[in-house]
Structure formats: C-alpha cells, structure tokens
Design an enzyme around this catalytic site. Structure first.
Site, PDB file in Angstrom:
ATOM      1  CG  ASN A  39      -1.535   1.353   1.536  1.00 12.51           C
ATOM      2  OD1 ASN A  39      -1.746   2.132   0.698  1.00 12.51           O
ATOM      3  ND2 ASN A  39      -2.408   1.284   2.618  1.00 12.51           N
ATOM      4  CD1 TRP A  40       3.289   0.882  -2.829  1.00 11.64           C
ATOM      5  CD2 TRP A  40       3.276   2.207  -4.737  1.00 11.64           C
ATOM      6  NE1 TRP A  40       4.231   0.244  -4.000  1.00 11.64           N
ATOM      7  CE2 TRP A  40       3.964   0.903  -5.007  1.00 11.64           C
ATOM      8  CE3 TRP A  40       2.980   3.147  -5.883  1.00 11.64           C
ATOM      9  CZ2 TRP A  40       4.597   0.574  -6.367  1.00 11.64           C
ATOM     10  CZ3 TRP A  40       3.815   2.739  -7.074  1.00 11.64           C
ATOM     11  CH2 TRP A  40       4.415   1.319  -7.274  1.00 11.64           C
ATOM     12  CE  LYS A  41      -0.013   3.198   4.958  1.00 10.63           C
ATOM     13  NZ  LYS A  41       0.122   3.083   6.323  1.00 10.63           N
ATOM     14  CG  HIS A  90      -5.777   1.918   5.597  1.00 14.06           C
ATOM     15  ND1 HIS A  90      -5.379   2.721   6.249  1.00 14.06           N
ATOM     16  CD2 HIS A  90      -4.886   1.003   5.074  1.00 14.06           C
ATOM     17  CE1 HIS A  90      -4.033   2.573   6.763  1.00 14.06           C
ATOM     18  NE2 HIS A  90      -3.904   1.502   6.226  1.00 14.06           N
ATOM     19  CD  GLU A 110      -2.728   5.362   6.904  1.00 14.00           C
ATOM     20  OE1 GLU A 110      -2.744   5.565   5.731  1.00 14.00           O
ATOM     21  OE2 GLU A 110      -1.732   4.921   7.628  1.00 14.00           O
ATOM     22  CD  GLU A 155      -3.332  -2.257   7.514  1.00 15.25           C
ATOM     23  OE1 GLU A 155      -1.988  -2.598   7.247  1.00 15.25           O
ATOM     24  OE2 GLU A 155      -3.975  -1.299   7.308  1.00 15.25           O
ATOM     25  N   GLY A 199       2.529   2.274  10.719  1.00 15.29           N
ATOM     26  CA  GLY A 199       3.434   3.558  10.626  1.00 15.29           C
ATOM     27  C   GLY A 199       4.245   3.814  11.777  1.00 15.29           C
ATOM     28  CB  SER A 225       5.581  -1.577  11.890  1.00 16.11           C
ATOM     29  OG  SER A 225       5.063  -0.305  12.032  1.00 16.11           O
ATOM     30  N   GLY A 255       3.031  -1.351   4.310  1.00 19.43           N
ATOM     31  CA  GLY A 255       2.828   0.278   3.821  1.00 19.43           C
ATOM     32  C   GLY A 255       4.260   0.942   3.649  1.00 19.43           C
ATOM     33  N   GLY A 256       5.067   1.342   4.423  1.00 17.82           N
ATOM     34  CA  GLY A 256       6.128   2.053   4.442  1.00 17.82           C
ATOM     35  C   GLY A 256       7.401   1.200   3.723  1.00 17.82           C
TER      36      GLY A 256
HETATM   37  P1  13P Z   1       3.105   0.272   7.649  1.00 14.64           P
HETATM   38  O1  13P Z   1       3.546  -0.812   7.015  1.00 14.64           O
HETATM   39  O2  13P Z   1       3.968   1.587   6.999  1.00 14.64           O
HETATM   40  O3  13P Z   1       3.149   0.160   9.204  1.00 14.64           O
HETATM   41  O4  13P Z   1       1.602   0.523   7.181  1.00 14.64           O
HETATM   42  C1  13P Z   1       0.713  -0.366   7.038  1.00 14.64           C
HETATM   43  C2  13P Z   1      -0.382  -0.244   6.565  1.00 14.64           C
HETATM   44  O5  13P Z   1      -1.269   0.683   6.799  1.00 14.64           O
HETATM   45  C3  13P Z   1      -0.509  -0.939   5.269  1.00 14.64           C
HETATM   46  O6  13P Z   1      -2.080  -0.785   4.562  1.00 14.64           O
END
Ligand code: 13P
Length: 248
Positions: free
Chosen positions: A9-11, A96, A98, A168, A174, A209, A230-231
C-alpha cells in the site's frame, strides 16, 4: 491450500516517475512470479494507469486504496469501483484505519464500499484493527469482530468469506511497532472462528510495520496468509525480500 497474498500500500507517496520506477523494479524482481504467492501493489489513484502499464507483462496485480460507495453521479472527487476495474484494478482496500480515523468512515460506510467493490468485480480487502486504548482495555477481539460483523450484516457472510480481510492494529500502522506473531495469530484465529466453516480458506493478511526483519515469523503463523505492507513497500528490494519470506 491457496495462494498467499503480499500487498504494497503506497499510500500518498511519490511522483508518477517514481511510481513507474518502483513498479518496474518490482516487475523485474518478481519475474514470472511465484506459484505460492501473489504480489499486488496499490499506488495512489492518479498513478494507477502508469503503474498498471509498467507491470502489464508481469504477474503483479494492481489495487486501489479507496473506492466510492456510489456507482456514478455528482460525487466530486470520488472514484467508482467500475472506474477502477476499467483501469485494470483487481483489488481495493476498504476501511483502512487512516480512512476510518481521518475521513470519518463508519463501519456502515465501509460495508457500502465493500458491496460496491464486489458488485463491480473487485476483490475488497477489508481492513480491521483496534486502537492502542482498545487493546489496553482488552477490547481487541470485540472491536475487530464488530467491524467484521457490520460488513457481514450488510454484504452477507458468504461474500465476506470470498473477500480478503486484513488485520492492522492501529497502534502498529506506521509506528515501527509490530504486533508480536502471537498477538497477531490470536486475532487472526478469532477472525477465522468468527467466519466459521465458510471462512476456512479466506485470505487473512497482517499489516502494521511489516519489514523483512519481522515478516518470516509473522507469516509462519497458521492463520496469517500474507501481509499488507505500507512504508516498507516503497523500497523495491525490501518489498521483494518480504514477499520472498512468505510460504503458501
Ligand atoms: P506500515 O507498514 O507503514 O506500518 O503501514 C501499514 C499499512 O497501513 C498498510 O496498509
């Protein structure tokens, strides 16, 4: 039993050029793919066509990070499930953390998005997870099961079981803090139990993470069928290393 799934997930990151570079490196690194693992990448909406073209000759799938609950109309700024299918998407994230937190998406809205996605032929990845406060109050399973129940109520158990569910924990997204393999497995096994017989082969992903350093132990858990990253998915070598740590 079934393929594991690793999602990047590149956000909201990167220019079109950076997105295409990253996608091309992944397409090259993943080569013909892997019989046991499917890789999917979720760029920002605006980069989807360019990224889809960059991975067209690979086995990598494309997904979107959000979708409108409406099919068409005067919804400024929104993107419909049909538009995502038209651009080559196979998957879409719904709920999600967020979006639940920053865009006030309720479980009811999440359920509507889930239904809109599935009706258009997308595979929704339903994201669920508890906050730190909820975990400290021993409400983890209660919160996660209520988030799933809200979708089951509207979409039906059978339809939830043919989607993907991603656990998650909000406190792990994050933050660099990951659920221990044991904590993650406990919640995954509770989700599996909630889905019952129909959910025995539902793909359950862990996110929060995930890095190459902690992925192997998480993916070794019996009810964890892949990861939502994510990251660490913004770096081709790291994401490829994570993907290689998954066994079907
Ligand atoms: P991180 O891997 O950066 O913690 O993000 C997880 C995430 O929200 C994937 O959708």
């Amino acid at each position: 039993m079934f393929k594991s799934l690793i999602v990047g997930n590149w956000k909201m990151h990167g220019t079109a050029e950076e997105a295409v570079n990253l996608a091309s490196q992944l397409a090259e690194g993943w080569n013909a793919g892997n019989d046991a693992v499917e890789m999917a990448i979720f760029p920002p909406f605006i980069h989807i066509p360019a990224v889809a073209a960059a991975v067209a000759k690979s086995t990598i799938s494309i997904g979107a990070q959000n979708v409108s609950e409406y099919s068409a109309g005067a919804y400024t700024g929104e993107t419909s499930a049909e538009m995502l299918v038209d651009q080559g998407c196979k998957y879409v994230l719904v709920g999600h953390s967020e979006r639940r937190a920053m865009h006030n998406e309720s479980s009811e809205t999440v359920a509507e998005k889930f239904i809109a996605a599935q009706s258009a032929g997308l595979i929704p990845i339903l994201c669920v997870g508890e906050s730190l406060q909820q975990r400290q109050g021993n409400q983890t399973v209660e919160v996660v099961s209520a988030q799933i129940a809200a979708v089951v109520e509207r979409a039906g158990l059978h339809n939830v079981c043919r989607a993907v569910i991603a656990y998650e924990p909000v406190w792990a997204v994050g933050t660099g803090e990951t659920a221990t393999p044991n904590q993650a497995q406990q919640v995954h096994s509770a989700i599996r139990a909630q889905l019952g017989e129909a959910g025995q082969s539902t793909q359950l992903l862990y996110g929060g993470s995930v890095k190459a350093e902690n992925a192997a132990e998480l993916f070794a858990q019996p009810d964890i069928n892949g990861g939502l990253v994510g990251g660490a998915s913004l770096e081709a070598v790291e994401f490829l290393n994570i993907a290689k740590l998954i066994e079907a």
